[in-house]
Design an enzyme around this catalytic site. Structure first.
Site, PDB file in Angstrom:
ATOM      1  N   LYS A   1       0.854  -1.215  -0.185  1.00  7.58           N
ATOM      2  CA  LYS A   1      -0.085  -0.078  -0.056  1.00  7.58           C
ATOM      3  C   LYS A   1       0.897   1.302   0.033  1.00  7.58           C
ATOM      4  O   LYS A   1       2.243   1.212   0.278  1.00  7.58           O
ATOM      5  CB  LYS A   1      -0.879  -0.027   1.217  1.00  7.58           C
ATOM      6  CG  LYS A   1      -0.387  -0.147   2.763  1.00  7.58           C
ATOM      7  CD  LYS A   1       0.162   1.223   3.205  1.00  7.58           C
ATOM      8  CE  LYS A   1       1.177   1.029   4.514  1.00  7.58           C
ATOM      9  NZ  LYS A   1       1.642   2.137   4.845  1.00  7.58           N
TER      10      LYS A   1
ATOM     11  N   ASP B   1      -1.858  -2.061   9.925  1.00  6.30           N
ATOM     12  CA  ASP B   1      -1.919  -2.018   8.286  1.00  6.30           C
ATOM     13  C   ASP B   1      -2.629  -3.489   7.945  1.00  6.30           C
ATOM     14  O   ASP B   1      -3.031  -3.652   6.783  1.00  6.30           O
ATOM     15  CB  ASP B   1      -0.776  -1.924   7.922  1.00  6.30           C
ATOM     16  CG  ASP B   1      -0.154  -0.398   7.789  1.00  6.30           C
ATOM     17  OD1 ASP B   1      -1.024   0.420   8.277  1.00  6.30           O
ATOM     18  OD2 ASP B   1       0.886  -0.094   7.863  1.00  6.30           O
TER      19      ASP B   1
END
Length: 310
Positions: free
Chosen positions: A16, A144
């Site tokens: 990401k 995350d």
């Protein structure tokens, strides 16, 4: 029943970019409230889970993983053990991780491994806990991990693990400039706190609660790279540049040679450059490569952890 001869399962999960990242004041528990806009990009980790009597992990792929732990400090192994513990599964698993996401690069590679492991083991073991339960387990593993499970574009608040999907139109073209040396996330946060203390007269007190700016949400909603370039921001960038000053030159190089904007992703040191087209991204990658920088192109958003074989 012997587990030998049963199938393996391979799951792909994305790295990401933090397109936007605000960090609130440090709280009594030592953590910070954060507000992030995550975008999953087409740089994927692949985790293959095979039946075994105990738990093990090994690595392959273009990323040097020789320094990664292969015991319970590894987030993917921790994910497998957590799922087994919660479901009462009594066997083990042999994990093989094909790594493409840089280690300690601010792109969530370890979190992607953990998310992929949860999905792979759930499929392999037939535990069938469902997506909502996997999301809760992901949140226990790290801030995350839930996003790596979901993918796409999302707003993360709290410690980054409270997710809400963000509407995103079209696709964005990124050039990722990778660094040989990693940056420690805790050290980057400590450096940010130190910077804020030193400059409190100029900066003023930091808010405890933070949010994602409307401008960045609007930019991804309409799919406009120029608007996104103007609204990208990362509070951690000042700390990353202090720890790795060479990143300033890298940002200047990319932005002077065609990038709409550049940003340190998360805690760094990966730098993400936004380009206006696939061709512009390819040209910028060439510029960076000729300058001795390891660079990759990627697009986003992409889906989260998914079974690709099994």
């Amino acid at each position: 029943m012997s587990v030998r001869g049963m199938r393996s399962v391979t799951v792909r999960a994305p790295g990401k970019i933090n397109v936007f990242f605000r960090v609130g004041a440090i709280q009594d528990d030592g953590y910070h409230d954060v507000a992030s806009l995550y975008q999953a990009v087409s740089l994927f980790e692949e985790v293959t889970a095979e039946p075994a009597d105990d738990f093990s992990i090994r690595f392959s792929g273009p990323i040097d993983a020789s320094g990664l732990p292969t015991d319970d400090r590894n987030l993917a192994l921790a994910a497998a053990r957590l799922l087994a513990r919660r479901t009462g599964y009594r066997g083990g698993v042999a994990l093989t991780v094909f790594k493409r996401v840089p280690i300690a690069g601010g792109m969530g590679g370890g979190s992607a491994d953990a998310a992929a492991t949860l999905v792979a083991c759930d499929e392999l073991w037939g535990t069938g806990v469902g997506r909502a339960a996997l999301h809760r387990l992901a949140a226990e593993l790290g801030a995350d991990v839930p996003f790596a499970l979901e993918g796409g574009t999302a707003v993360g608040t709290g410690r980054g693990d409270e997710l809400s999907p963000a509407l995103a139109k079209g696709g964005f073209h990124w050039v990722l400039a990778l660094s040989e040396a990693g940056l420690s996330t805790p050290v980057v946060y400590r450096t940010l706190d130190q910077h804020r203390d030193e400059h409190i007269v100029d900066l003023g007190p930091q808010p405890e609660l933070v949010k994602v700016d409307t401008a960045v949400l609007q930019a991804v909603r309409v799919g406009d790279p120029s608007s996104l370039a103007e609204s990208m921001h990362n509070d951690l960038q000042v700390a990353a540049l202090r720890l790795a000053p060479e990143l300033s030159e890298l940002l200047e190089l990319g932005e002077s040679r065609g990038a709409l904007a550049g940003i340190v992703s998360g805690s760094g040191p990966t730098v993400a450059f936004l380009a206006d087209s696939a061709q512009s991204a390819a040209e910028l990658r060439g510029v960076l490569t000729r300058a001795g920088v390891r660079a990759l192109t990627a697009t986003g958003p992409v889906p989260g952890a998914r079974v690709i074989d099994g």
